[in-house]
Design a protein around this motif. Sequence first.
Motif, short mmCIF file in Angstrom:
data_model
loop_
_atom_site.label_atom_id
_atom_site.label_comp_id
_atom_site.label_asym_id
_atom_site.label_seq_id
_atom_site.Cartn_x
_atom_site.Cartn_y
_atom_site.Cartn_z
N ILE A 6 -33.53 66.71 81.15
CA ILE A 6 -32.54 66.27 80.48
C ILE A 6 -31.43 65.53 81.15
N ARG A 7 -31.03 66.47 82.21
CA ARG A 7 -29.91 65.73 83.13
C ARG A 7 -30.42 64.55 83.92
N GLU A 8 -31.58 64.50 84.33
CA GLU A 8 -32.20 63.25 85.08
C GLU A 8 -32.19 61.99 84.01
N PRO B 123 -27.03 79.01 70.58
CA PRO B 123 -25.84 78.14 70.22
C PRO B 123 -25.59 77.54 69.34
N TYR B 124 -26.72 77.48 68.42
CA TYR B 124 -26.72 76.27 67.19
C TYR B 124 -26.49 77.16 65.90
N GLY B 125 -26.34 78.45 66.00
CA GLY B 125 -26.55 79.26 64.79
C GLY B 125 -25.22 78.92 63.62
N LEU C 255 -15.36 72.70 78.15
CA LEU C 255 -14.57 73.90 78.58
C LEU C 255 -15.57 74.91 79.09
N ARG C 256 -16.85 74.81 78.90
CA ARG C 256 -17.95 75.82 79.50
C ARG C 256 -17.64 77.33 79.20
N ASP C 257 -17.34 77.42 77.98
CA ASP C 257 -16.98 78.81 77.45
C ASP C 257 -18.16 79.53 76.45
C1 LIG Z 1 -30.92 76.73 73.72
C2 LIG Z 1 -29.74 76.32 74.52
N1 LIG Z 1 -29.24 77.19 75.33
C3 LIG Z 1 -28.27 76.98 76.12
C4 LIG Z 1 -27.75 75.76 76.34
C5 LIG Z 1 -26.53 75.63 77.07
O1 LIG Z 1 -25.38 75.42 76.71
P1 LIG Z 1 -23.90 75.71 77.23
O2 LIG Z 1 -23.11 74.59 77.12
O3 LIG Z 1 -24.14 76.12 78.75
O4 LIG Z 1 -23.40 77.01 76.66
C6 LIG Z 1 -28.15 74.72 75.46
C7 LIG Z 1 -27.70 73.19 75.54
N2 LIG Z 1 -28.68 72.33 75.76
C8 LIG Z 1 -28.35 70.91 75.66
C9 LIG Z 1 -27.46 70.48 76.51
C10 LIG Z 1 -28.05 70.14 77.88
C11 LIG Z 1 -26.76 69.40 78.42
C12 LIG Z 1 -27.04 68.78 79.65
O5 LIG Z 1 -28.12 69.20 80.41
O6 LIG Z 1 -26.45 67.68 79.44
C13 LIG Z 1 -29.91 70.06 75.64
O7 LIG Z 1 -30.81 70.88 75.68
O8 LIG Z 1 -29.68 68.95 75.48
C14 LIG Z 1 -29.37 74.84 74.68
O9 LIG Z 1 -29.73 74.03 73.70
#
Ligand SMILES: Cc1ncc(COP(=O)(O)O)c(CN[C@@H](CCCC(=O)O)C(=O)O)c1O
Length: 404
Positions: free
Chosen positions: A22-24, A209-211, A254-256
């Motif tokens: 995802i980041r890449e 995180p989506y609940g 804010l990374r909370d």
């Molecule tokens: C199931 C699940 N668990 C934890 C996270 C990380 O969320 P936080 O912002 O660290 O609270 C996520 C966030 N994932 C997003 C954001 C990733 C953001 C990024 O890598 O740019 C995604 O899958 O695109 C998630 O989907």
Amino acid sequence: VTRPDLSTRLSRRAQTMNASAIREILKVTQQPDVISFAGGLPAPELFPIEEVRRAADTVLTRHGAAALQYSTTEGYLPLREWIAARHGIPARNVQIVTGSQQGLDLLGKVLIDEGDTVLVEAPTYLGALQSFQPYLPRYAQIPTDEGGIDVQALEAVLREQAAQGRPAKLLYAIPNFQNPTGRTLSLERRQALVELTARHGVLVIEDDPYGELRFSGEPVPSLYELGLALAGGDPDHNHVIYSSSFSKTLVPGLRDAWVQAASPVIAKLIQAKQGSDLHTPTLNQMLVTELLPVLPRQIETVKRAYGARAQRMMAQIETHFPAGVDFTRPQGGMFLWVTLPVGLNTTALLPHAVAHKVAYVPGSPFFALGGGENTLRLSYSSATDTQIDVGMAALGAVLKEALA
Ligand SMILES: Cc1ncc(COP(=O)(O)O)c(CN[C@@H](CCCC(=O)O)C(=O)O)c1O
């Protein structure tokens, strides 16, 4: 002059690590004219920036020095108390973390020994695989279907692991609006999963995180609530560990986030966090606490926007995608999951899609043990109506070409 090759000095652990797809892809798709459905980015135009600015002014005016000073590893007590009260548990069972991503890393550090069997959905959130990987688990995949985790299949996997004298250590699950599929686990399957894992002594990490972002259908109790009931209401004997975040309901920058767990797990999370970042930024925790009164309205705004975007994307897929392509219809969250006819490779197809100014996340990085070459994830959360219309038409054309 000496010219050591530092890449040869990395730890074995470091050598098991790999980049987040995802980041890449976020780097690739930053090209201005590419419409990206890759990152699970909350809609920036919905951020309550004015409210955050006012909250920052209030926090810095009222407790400026404390907000800018070191603070406790456990986290800002008023925030922990607010979270604890909403889940009917004591604040001592709540640990603030720097994004639920850090929660996953710290849980991996305190729960996974090398070779431990970790059960994950096929597909699952690739960020969790990235967090757990350095602790060298042995993954076992749980089959999923339209209803999420196939609990019958889970029972078979647990039996097989036990028979091989290798009982699973933990199961990582995303029951609400799963990342990457958007699927939601039914109450019946949740109850079966919680009882089954309790019986087999398997810990559950419920990543949620989506609940709060449900835009259709009825809410379902969390695995954590079901686990708490099974433990007679005692959070110190709940085998389910719950993780959630303010990233998708408020703002991600804010990374909370937080973890809810039994005291022995919390105690070790605190020690692990001491060795990681000492504490989550004090100012950010106080900001989130100051913003709690606007959270309900913010959640309503976000749910409405994401629901409309999800509907629009599904309608455009129906219109533009070729026959033979299947996709999930989420009831909440930020993602839907597309399955192409077997034989197509979405990783190979991505450069072609980017050439047509549209981007997605290929599905294979979401599978711990491989597979999913013909799948892809689409995020609708930060796409405007026009971007959805244009992007789905472009992707539909790319898929039709690939199928021709
Ligand atoms: C199931 C699940 N668990 C934890 C996270 C990380 O969320 P936080 O912002 O660290 O609270 C996520 C966030 N994932 C997003 C954001 C990733 C953001 C990024 O890598 O740019 C995604 O899958 O695109 C998630 O989907």
